[in-house]
Scaffold this motif. Structure first.
Motif, PDB file in Angstrom:
ATOM      1  N   PRO A 130       0.813  -1.219   0.000  1.00 30.36           N
ATOM      2  CA  PRO A 130       0.000   0.000   0.000  1.00 30.36           C
ATOM      3  C   PRO A 130       0.851   1.276   0.000  1.00 30.36           C
ATOM      4  O   PRO A 130       1.950   1.301   0.557  1.00 30.36           O
ATOM      5  CB  PRO A 130      -0.812  -0.105   1.295  1.00 30.36           C
ATOM      6  CG  PRO A 130      -0.093  -1.076   2.139  1.00 30.36           C
ATOM      7  CD  PRO A 130       0.634  -2.003   1.227  1.00 30.36           C
ATOM      8  N   ALA A 131       0.311   2.290  -0.617  1.00 30.70           N
ATOM      9  CA  ALA A 131       0.946   3.609  -0.572  1.00 30.70           C
ATOM     10  C   ALA A 131       0.758   4.187   0.830  1.00 30.70           C
ATOM     11  O   ALA A 131      -0.173   3.805   1.546  1.00 30.70           O
ATOM     12  CB  ALA A 131       0.303   4.527  -1.605  1.00 30.70           C
ATOM     13  N   PRO A 132       1.634   5.101   1.239  1.00 30.64           N
ATOM     14  CA  PRO A 132       1.455   5.715   2.552  1.00 30.64           C
ATOM     15  C   PRO A 132       0.113   6.437   2.637  1.00 30.64           C
ATOM     16  O   PRO A 132      -0.332   7.044   1.671  1.00 30.64           O
ATOM     17  CB  PRO A 132       2.602   6.720   2.655  1.00 30.64           C
ATOM     18  CG  PRO A 132       3.488   6.486   1.503  1.00 30.64           C
ATOM     19  CD  PRO A 132       2.779   5.631   0.531  1.00 30.64           C
ATOM     20  N   THR A 133      -0.510   6.340   3.776  1.00 29.77           N
ATOM     21  CA  THR A 133      -1.768   7.046   4.016  1.00 29.77           C
ATOM     22  C   THR A 133      -1.501   8.531   4.190  1.00 29.77           C
ATOM     23  O   THR A 133      -2.269   9.369   3.733  1.00 29.77           O
ATOM     24  CB  THR A 133      -2.456   6.485   5.275  1.00 29.77           C
ATOM     25  OG1 THR A 133      -2.634   5.082   5.085  1.00 29.77           O
ATOM     26  CG2 THR A 133      -3.789   7.133   5.524  1.00 29.77           C
ATOM     27  N   ILE A 134      -0.400   8.840   4.852  1.00 33.65           N
ATOM     28  CA  ILE A 134       0.013  10.228   5.064  1.00 33.65           C
ATOM     29  C   ILE A 134       1.417  10.373   4.483  1.00 33.65           C
ATOM     30  O   ILE A 134       2.313   9.603   4.817  1.00 33.65           O
ATOM     31  CB  ILE A 134       0.017  10.589   6.557  1.00 33.65           C
ATOM     32  CG1 ILE A 134      -1.382  10.431   7.141  1.00 33.65           C
ATOM     33  CG2 ILE A 134       0.547  12.000   6.777  1.00 33.65           C
ATOM     34  CD1 ILE A 134      -1.456  10.582   8.649  1.00 33.65           C
ATOM     35  N   SER A 135       1.576  11.318   3.592  1.00 41.55           N
ATOM     36  CA  SER A 135       2.863  11.527   2.934  1.00 41.55           C
ATOM     37  C   SER A 135       3.199  13.007   2.970  1.00 41.55           C
ATOM     38  O   SER A 135       2.463  13.829   2.427  1.00 41.55           O
ATOM     39  CB  SER A 135       2.788  11.027   1.492  1.00 41.55           C
ATOM     40  OG  SER A 135       4.040  11.161   0.873  1.00 41.55           O
ATOM     41  N   TYR A 136       4.291  13.335   3.617  1.00 46.88           N
ATOM     42  CA  TYR A 136       4.747  14.714   3.703  1.00 46.88           C
ATOM     43  C   TYR A 136       5.922  14.905   2.757  1.00 46.88           C
ATOM     44  O   TYR A 136       6.888  14.146   2.818  1.00 46.88           O
ATOM     45  CB  TYR A 136       5.188  15.057   5.130  1.00 46.88           C
ATOM     46  CG  TYR A 136       4.085  14.989   6.138  1.00 46.88           C
ATOM     47  CD1 TYR A 136       3.115  15.978   6.208  1.00 46.88           C
ATOM     48  CD2 TYR A 136       4.004  13.933   7.040  1.00 46.88           C
ATOM     49  CE1 TYR A 136       2.101  15.925   7.144  1.00 46.88           C
ATOM     50  CE2 TYR A 136       2.984  13.868   7.980  1.00 46.88           C
ATOM     51  CZ  TYR A 136       2.047  14.865   8.023  1.00 46.88           C
ATOM     52  OH  TYR A 136       1.037  14.803   8.935  1.00 46.88           O
ATOM     53  N   ARG A 137       5.823  15.881   1.897  1.00 51.16           N
ATOM     54  CA  ARG A 137       6.922  16.159   0.972  1.00 51.16           C
ATOM     55  C   ARG A 137       8.168  16.514   1.778  1.00 51.16           C
ATOM     56  O   ARG A 137       8.154  17.434   2.591  1.00 51.16           O
ATOM     57  CB  ARG A 137       6.544  17.304   0.052  1.00 51.16           C
ATOM     58  CG  ARG A 137       7.652  17.645  -0.923  1.00 51.16           C
ATOM     59  CD  ARG A 137       7.215  18.697  -1.875  1.00 51.16           C
ATOM     60  NE  ARG A 137       6.744  17.995  -3.069  1.00 51.16           N
ATOM     61  CZ  ARG A 137       6.195  18.589  -4.088  1.00 51.16           C
ATOM     62  NH1 ARG A 137       5.992  19.881  -4.061  1.00 51.16           N
ATOM     63  NH2 ARG A 137       5.822  17.902  -5.132  1.00 51.16           N
ATOM     64  N   GLY A 138       9.206  15.723   1.578  1.00 49.48           N
ATOM     65  CA  GLY A 138      10.447  15.959   2.297  1.00 49.48           C
ATOM     66  C   GLY A 138      10.398  15.523   3.747  1.00 49.48           C
ATOM     67  O   GLY A 138      11.319  15.789   4.506  1.00 49.48           O
ATOM     68  N   GLY A 139       9.343  14.822   4.134  1.00 49.77           N
ATOM     69  CA  GLY A 139       9.208  14.403   5.528  1.00 49.77           C
ATOM     70  C   GLY A 139       8.801  12.947   5.632  1.00 49.77           C
ATOM     71  O   GLY A 139       8.992  12.164   4.714  1.00 49.77           O
ATOM     72  N   ALA A 140       8.223  12.625   6.744  1.00 57.52           N
ATOM     73  CA  ALA A 140       7.870  11.241   7.048  1.00 57.52           C
ATOM     74  C   ALA A 140       6.651  10.776   6.256  1.00 57.52           C
ATOM     75  O   ALA A 140       5.742  11.546   5.974  1.00 57.52           O
ATOM     76  CB  ALA A 140       7.585  11.095   8.538  1.00 57.52           C
ATOM     77  N   ASN A 141       6.677   9.502   5.895  1.00 60.14           N
ATOM     78  CA  ASN A 141       5.507   8.829   5.343  1.00 60.14           C
ATOM     79  C   ASN A 141       4.952   7.920   6.426  1.00 60.14           C
ATOM     80  O   ASN A 141       5.709   7.306   7.173  1.00 60.14           O
ATOM     81  CB  ASN A 141       5.884   7.983   4.126  1.00 60.14           C
ATOM     82  CG  ASN A 141       6.271   8.829   2.945  1.00 60.14           C
ATOM     83  OD1 ASN A 141       5.727   9.903   2.735  1.00 60.14           O
ATOM     84  ND2 ASN A 141       7.214   8.363   2.166  1.00 60.14           N
ATOM     85  N   LEU A 142       3.630   7.816   6.491  1.00 57.33           N
ATOM     86  CA  LEU A 142       2.994   6.973   7.496  1.00 57.33           C
ATOM     87  C   LEU A 142       1.970   6.067   6.828  1.00 57.33           C
ATOM     88  O   LEU A 142       1.205   6.505   5.972  1.00 57.33           O
ATOM     89  CB  LEU A 142       2.304   7.835   8.559  1.00 57.33           C
ATOM     90  CG  LEU A 142       3.204   8.759   9.376  1.00 57.33           C
ATOM     91  CD1 LEU A 142       2.366   9.668  10.265  1.00 57.33           C
ATOM     92  CD2 LEU A 142       4.191   7.957  10.205  1.00 57.33           C
ATOM     93  N   TRP A 143       1.977   4.802   7.234  1.00 54.99           N
ATOM     94  CA  TRP A 143       1.032   3.814   6.749  1.00 54.99           C
ATOM     95  C   TRP A 143       0.117   3.410   7.892  1.00 54.99           C
ATOM     96  O   TRP A 143       0.544   3.346   9.047  1.00 54.99           O
ATOM     97  CB  TRP A 143       1.770   2.560   6.280  1.00 54.99           C
ATOM     98  CG  TRP A 143       2.528   2.709   5.016  1.00 54.99           C
ATOM     99  CD1 TRP A 143       2.136   2.281   3.780  1.00 54.99           C
ATOM    100  CD2 TRP A 143       3.825   3.277   4.816  1.00 54.99           C
ATOM    101  NE1 TRP A 143       3.092   2.565   2.841  1.00 54.99           N
ATOM    102  CE2 TRP A 143       4.150   3.186   3.453  1.00 54.99           C
ATOM    103  CE3 TRP A 143       4.749   3.885   5.671  1.00 54.99           C
ATOM    104  CZ2 TRP A 143       5.337   3.647   2.921  1.00 54.99           C
ATOM    105  CZ3 TRP A 143       5.938   4.356   5.139  1.00 54.99           C
ATOM    106  CH2 TRP A 143       6.220   4.236   3.772  1.00 54.99           C
ATOM    107  N   THR A 144      -1.136   3.104   7.579  1.00 55.70           N
ATOM    108  CA  THR A 144      -2.015   2.597   8.629  1.00 55.70           C
ATOM    109  C   THR A 144      -1.698   1.126   8.845  1.00 55.70           C
ATOM    110  O   THR A 144      -1.404   0.384   7.891  1.00 55.70           O
ATOM    111  CB  THR A 144      -3.500   2.748   8.269  1.00 55.70           C
ATOM    112  OG1 THR A 144      -3.772   2.027   7.086  1.00 55.70           O
ATOM    113  CG2 THR A 144      -3.896   4.203   8.126  1.00 55.70           C
ATOM    114  N   LEU A 145      -1.759   0.725  10.081  1.00 51.92           N
ATOM    115  CA  LEU A 145      -1.527  -0.671  10.421  1.00 51.92           C
ATOM    116  C   LEU A 145      -2.539  -1.553   9.699  1.00 51.92           C
ATOM    117  O   LEU A 145      -2.188  -2.624   9.186  1.00 51.92           O
ATOM    118  CB  LEU A 145      -1.611  -0.872  11.933  1.00 51.92           C
ATOM    119  CG  LEU A 145      -1.423  -2.294  12.436  1.00 51.92           C
ATOM    120  CD1 LEU A 145      -0.073  -2.856  12.023  1.00 51.92           C
ATOM    121  CD2 LEU A 145      -1.586  -2.346  13.946  1.00 51.92           C
TER     122      LEU A 145
END
Length: 71
Positions: free
Chosen positions: A34-49
């Motif tokens: 899966p693609a990250p649920t939250i993606s910050y340009r130049g920052g952290a990516n977050l995926w939902t469990l």
């Protein structure tokens, strides 16, 4: 607030046996990770469990289907 648990790329890399972040990207390209649920340009990516667990379940189903074809 949804109460959803999020995982960072570093946490996912550790979860899957200390893989590299590049491997995560390759899995997105080739293994339907899966693609990250939250993606910050130049920052952290977050995926939902939950997305990650769904992906793991789909892999197990694919493995079982492949094994039954080979049997």
């Amino acid at each position: 607030m949804t109460g959803e648990q999020y995982l960072s790329a570093a946490q996912l890399c550790e979860k899957f046996g200390n893989i590299s972040k590049r491997t995560l990207l390759r899995w997105q390209e080739k293994r339907n990770f899966p693609a990250p649920t939250i993606s910050y340009r130049g920052g952290a990516n977050l995926w939902t469990l939950s997305d990650v667990l769904k992906w793991e379940i789909s892999l197990k189903k694919q493995d079982k289907a492949q094994q039954s074809l080979e049997a």
